[in-house]
Design an enzyme around this catalytic site. Structure first.
Site, PDB file in Angstrom:
ATOM      1  N   ASP A  72      -5.504  -4.676  -3.674  1.00  0.00           N
ATOM      2  CA  ASP A  72      -5.942  -3.355  -3.375  1.00  0.00           C
ATOM      3  C   ASP A  72      -4.464  -2.183  -4.159  1.00  0.00           C
ATOM      4  O   ASP A  72      -4.840  -1.204  -4.032  1.00  0.00           O
ATOM      5  CB  ASP A  72      -6.576  -3.088  -2.561  1.00  0.00           C
TER       6      ASP A  72
ATOM      7  N   GLU B 260       0.990  -1.354   0.167  1.00  0.00           N
ATOM      8  CA  GLU B 260      -0.188   0.216   0.408  1.00  0.00           C
ATOM      9  C   GLU B 260       0.745   1.232   0.466  1.00  0.00           C
ATOM     10  O   GLU B 260       0.974   2.046  -0.118  1.00  0.00           O
ATOM     11  CB  GLU B 260      -1.143   0.000   1.316  1.00  0.00           C
TER      12      GLU B 260
END
Length: 979
Positions: A563, A390
């Site tokens: 993600d 991330e």
């Protein structure tokens, strides 16, 4: 990292507390009727310059004192109390007196009070030993740790290569004697001394930066470490400039500071001049600076001016040079037509990239972002100087925004190269992929609700489906390796696993944590190396904590967070779009091509964990194995993973998808890029079509999960509880393409869709898709979500704001039939608000993209209001607010059967790489003893001991600071200087 940044980061990251004498006494003969005796523990919680904070824990071990109490002690080194709490303080000369607060004048037998004060100190700050309660001494009991202070060299000193470094320390022990003092550099023992004054002459130190400490050992075996100092050994004298890059609005000025790296023997004149580039940038002030042996490390400012001539963007190189010194170079670039928010973006960008501020660690192959500047922070990563995929995706976003503003795409490409170098496993990290059999992807092992149900038995009799991607990817790219980020990296090798679990000093190191079902919170994890060589842990390393088998083999294994990879693709789309608008598409073409390849492998996130058919999948043996692509749900699941043997002579490998998909992970913008944008379409024969299907499916998914109020509910699973169990009736009757509704998919402690941040992370992408493409489905979702978000957001004046924090969900969505029903039985309540600056920035960005696409004036007003409120919380490192962490009480949770705490199976024993024992008595803290040396630990320790309030910290998370920076950049992109 510069010497100055090392000094600052070490002060923040390594300082320890001095712990002092423990005392107790029996009542002396002839004492008063209310006979006191006591213990008093004195602890220095923090020290700086001439100031310090100390805590005193006082326990009455004698008779009750119903009519007031008085604690006294004296200082030996001229310390002065400036203010205090939980008592009334006074001081006469060296004597300190504290009496009970007015609201509580009694002190019962065995009752404890926690006192604290701030004071000033001189050169030393020794610990008082003469505590007395109501005039009766609190005498010594038990063994106390020694006290040690490193007295030479000075913090921040620099030495030339070959120059001896004289180390010295003061040490004392209140209840015994000092056995020895060890001197250490970066944890390595240089030498020791057994007699005072304690010294060591460090010869032939290699060029580099070091954190130096002294560790004192007393005659009872107790030890204590000094506050660390930072030093640097230089090839030769050098000039230092900070920052090394400047972005200057055209017609404006910018500044940087100059110092010397080491003390000169005489006067040194530093000349600053433009040595390359445009004459539109010039030195306006500070072209000649003078340094001496007394002011060599005091920053002197240089001002660079940009000509207000309306020309094209100019750049120039400025060099600060001095005779006999290495020069320092600063790159300056003009920014044309910068809006107010663009200027704020550049300010925030420069803070994040400033080496002194500690957001990155620099390696030979590039910068690696930390999860946070601060080290004591526990959320998904369990340490601030770990990092995640991330964070790397946000690093890319930061540099893409910088490229749009400055037209300089070098930093974006550097960020992509660093990601490839450090968090995408290379050939040596995943050596046996060639043995992977797509017809038998992995052996089934059930997931379980609680860690105490692990290890999970491997069940080869359970059928698994075919992997339809492996052969296509191998054929397309000519390799059996997987091009994807592993999710977690130990940047400083804090745990000590090193490369492939070999215990070396290699950093950064691949590690993993979560492995044991939906209830395993970060507080219940056992950090372990991603490459398992049985070097650490138990006799089978850590593998037998997770899987149950007849025998175990050394292996590697990696887990992808989809993600993050999808965000990297999203950012590559933005970089390509902005560079193309500048006529510079070629500047980012290679990185964009790599993003397309990453998207090809990201398709593993579209599949059932064991490639079983999607829909009404109940029973591990009854649920049919998939063939072709009937095991694809085309959503972004929580993870995919791959692994194999380390032994290349006996190779094997496996791959799995995930059991659940969360709304917060969906990225229809990335799906659009990978299906519709030529430069980002994957090269594989079916990649682009899969992503076209995924884009439609993700938007349907968000519609299906939208509550009647507008918030987006949790997600869906093809494998209830990760074991293909029978779901409860409400979930079974609420389906999306045959998958079951789950309000808290993946993890349950805390519930995975309780945090509002997942709402804005997802809707931000959907809003960008709407703004870039006008997609009506995205617009319809936002039309319902934005009013709900605004209704639960407050923006006041003077920096006052509140955004949703926690949510509660009830009911279920209607089974998806192809259109949104309004979901009258699915509801969300916002149950708390907060000032999470990253969430606020992401919300602002979402509202601004929606406002530009829809013309919604209120959305723009609230978005701008949030940006302006954030600016009121600016500090030297970025933008941040205080946080009180009551959850940190779980640091020392002991395992409760069926409940919280770190579960280790009875009889299982092992060791962490640093020697911390692992057994059924272990806690989160006990297997992370390094936290006890963290400068923030004393405040936490007081909370854990029940003598202090829940700790309050100000955190600078990397992702949050980038969200803020890119929110400013987004406003400039969308609205420029428009009012």
């Amino acid at each position: 990292m510069s010497l100055r940044s090392l000094v600052r980061s070490r002060r923040r990251g390594l300082a320890g507390a001095a712990v002092a004498a423990l005392a107790a006494a029996l009542l002396p003969a002839g004492a008063a009727l209310a006979a006191p005796s006591c213990t008093a523990e004195y602890q220095i919680a923090n020290e700086w310059g001439t100031g310090f904070i100390a805590n005193v824990t006082l326990t009455n071990t004698g008779d009750p004192l119903p009519n007031g109490w008085e604690l006294t002690w004296s200082f030996d080194d001229g310390q002065r109390v400036t203010n205090g709490w939980n008592g009334v303080y006074s001081q006469s000369g060296s004597n300190v007196r504290v009496t009970n607060p007015s609201w509580d004048n009694s002190l019962n037998t065995n009752e404890t009070v926690s006192l604290g004060f701030q004071g000033t100190r001189g050169a030393t700050n020794s610990v008082p030993t003469d505590f007395a309660l109501n005039g009766v001494a609190c005498n010594e009991q038990g063994s106390s740790a020694p006290v040690v202070e490193l007295t030479a060299p000075a913090d921040g000193s620099a030495f030339l290569a070959g120059q001896p470094i004289q180390l010295a320390a003061d040490a004392s022990d209140a209840d015994g004697s000092i056995d020895r003092v060890e001197f250490r550099a970066d944890g390595t023992v240089l030498g020791s001394d057994t007699t005072a004054p304690y010294t060591y002459n460090w010869q032939n130190a290699a060029v580099g930066q070091y954190s130096v400490t002294a560790v004192a050992f007393d005659d009872s075996g107790e030890s204590a470490a000094s506050l660390p100092i930072a030093i640097e050994v230089l090839d030769g004298p050098a000039v230092v400039a900070n920052p090394s890059t400047l972005s200057i609005r055209q017609g404006d000025t910018g500044t940087f500071d100059v110092t010397l790296a080491s003390a000169p023997s005489g006067t040194v004149t530093v000349d600053v001049a433009r040595t390359q580039g445009s004459a539109d940038l010039s030195v306006a002030d500070g072209d000649e600076l003078t340094f001496t042996a007394t002011n060599w490390d005091d920053p002197q400012e240089v001002t660079i001016a940009s000509a207000d001539n309306g020309g094209d963007s100019a750049s120039a190189t400025f060099t600060a040079s001095a005779p006999g010194h290495d020069s320092a170079v600063v790159q300056a670039r003009e920014v044309i037509g910068a809006s107010v928010y663009e200027a704020e973006f550049l300010e925030q960008y420069n803070k994040i990239k400033d080496p002194d501020n500690g957001y990155f660690r620099e390696f030979a192959g590039g910068l690696v972002p930390y999860h946070s500047v601060e080290t004591l922070i526990v959320e998904a990563p369990d340490h601030g100087h770990a990092t995640t995929s991330e964070a790397f995706s946000y690093y890319l976003w930061l540099e893409a925004a910088y490229g749009r503003v400055t037209e300089d795409w070098g930093p974006f490409n550097d960020a992509w190269a660093s990601m490839e170098e450090y968090i995408i496993p290379e050939t040596e990290d995943q050596p046996t992929n060639g043995a992977y059999d797509p017809g038998s992807p992995a052996t089934y092992a059930a997931e379980y609700p609680h860690p105490s149900e692990y290890p999970s038995l491997l069940q080869p009799s359970v059928p698994v489906g075919d992997d339809p991607l492996a052969n296509e990817l191998s054929s397309t790219y000519g390799t059996d390796e997987v091009y994807a980020m592993h999710w977690l990296l130990d940047v400083d090798n804090t745990y000590g696993y090193g490369f492939c679990g070999d215990g070396s000093d290699d950093a950064p190191a691949f590690i993993n944590t979560f492995q044991r079902g939906s209830h395993e919170s970060v507080w219940e994890t056992v950090p372990h190396p991603s490459c398992e060589t049985f070097e650490h842990g138990g006799q089978n390393g850590f593998v037998d904590l997770f899987t149950d088998d007849a025998s175990y083999a050394e292996q590697w294994r990696y887990t992808n967070a989809p993600d993050a990879d999808a965000r990297a693709v999203q950012v590559a789309l933005l970089a390509h779009t902005w560079a193309e608008e500048q006529g510079q598409a070629d500047a980012v073409a290679e990185s964009v091509s790599d993003a397309a390849m990453m998207g090809d492998y990201l398709r593993y996130a579209m599949y059932d964990k064991y490639f079983k058919e999607i829909g009404d999948c109940v029973g591990p043996t009854q649920c049919p194995a998939g063939t072709g692509k009937n095991s694809a749900h085309y959503l972004m699941s929580w993870y995919f993973a791959w692994g194999g043997a380390t032994n290349t002579s006996a190779p094997w490998a496996w791959r799995i998808g995930s059991s659940a998909s969360h709304q917060g992970y969906q990225n229809p913008l990335a799906a659009y890029a990978l299906s519709e944008v030529p430069e980002l379409r994957p090269e594989s024969p079916t990649g682009a079509q899969d992503w076209a299907t995924s884009m439609d499916r993700q938007l349907e998914f968000l519609q299906w999960l939208q509550s009647s109020e507008g918030g987006i509910a949790g997600g869906a699973t093809n494998s209830w509880q990760g074991s293909y169990s029978q779901p409860p009736a409400d979930a079974a009757n609420s389906q999306f393409y045959g998958m079951y509704y789950d309000w808290q998919p993946v993890w349950n402690d805390p519930p995975s869709n309780r945090w509002f941040g997942f709402q804005v992370w997802q809707m931000e992408r959907t809003a960008q898709l709407y703004q870039m493409t006008g997609d009506e489905r995205a617009g319809a979702i936002l039309d319902r979500w934005v009013p709900w978000a605004i209704a639960n957001t407050e923006v006041g004046t003077g920096g006052d704001f509140a955004v949703p924090a926690d949510m509660e969900w009830s009911g279920t969505p209607d089974t998806w039939e192809g259109t949104y029903t309004g979901n009258p039985d699915l509801h969300v309540d916002v149950v708390s608000h907060g000032q999470d600056v990253g969430v606020a920035a992401a919300l602002a960005k979402t509202l601004l993209y929606y406002a530009e696409a829809s013309g919604d004036a209120e959305a723009r007003t609230v978005g701008e209001g949030l940006l302006d409120a954030l600016l009121e919380h600016t500090d030297d490192l970025g933008i941040a607010t205080e946080e009180t962490r009551t959850d940190y009480g779980r640091f020392d949770d002991e395992y409760q059967p069926g409940g919280d705490g770190l579960y280790i199976p009875p009889g299982w024993t092992g060791e962490m790489a640093n020697g911390d024992p692992i057994n059924s008595d272990s806690t989160f803290l006990s297997i992370r003893s390094f936290y006890e040396d963290d400068p923030a630990f004393p405040e936490l320790e007081a909370y854990l001991n029940g003598t202090g309030e829940a700790p309050t910290f100000t955190y600078h998370r990397f992702w949050a600071q980038v969200e803020i920076a890119t929110a400013f950049a987004a406003h400039d992109e969308l609205f420029g200087d428009a009012g």
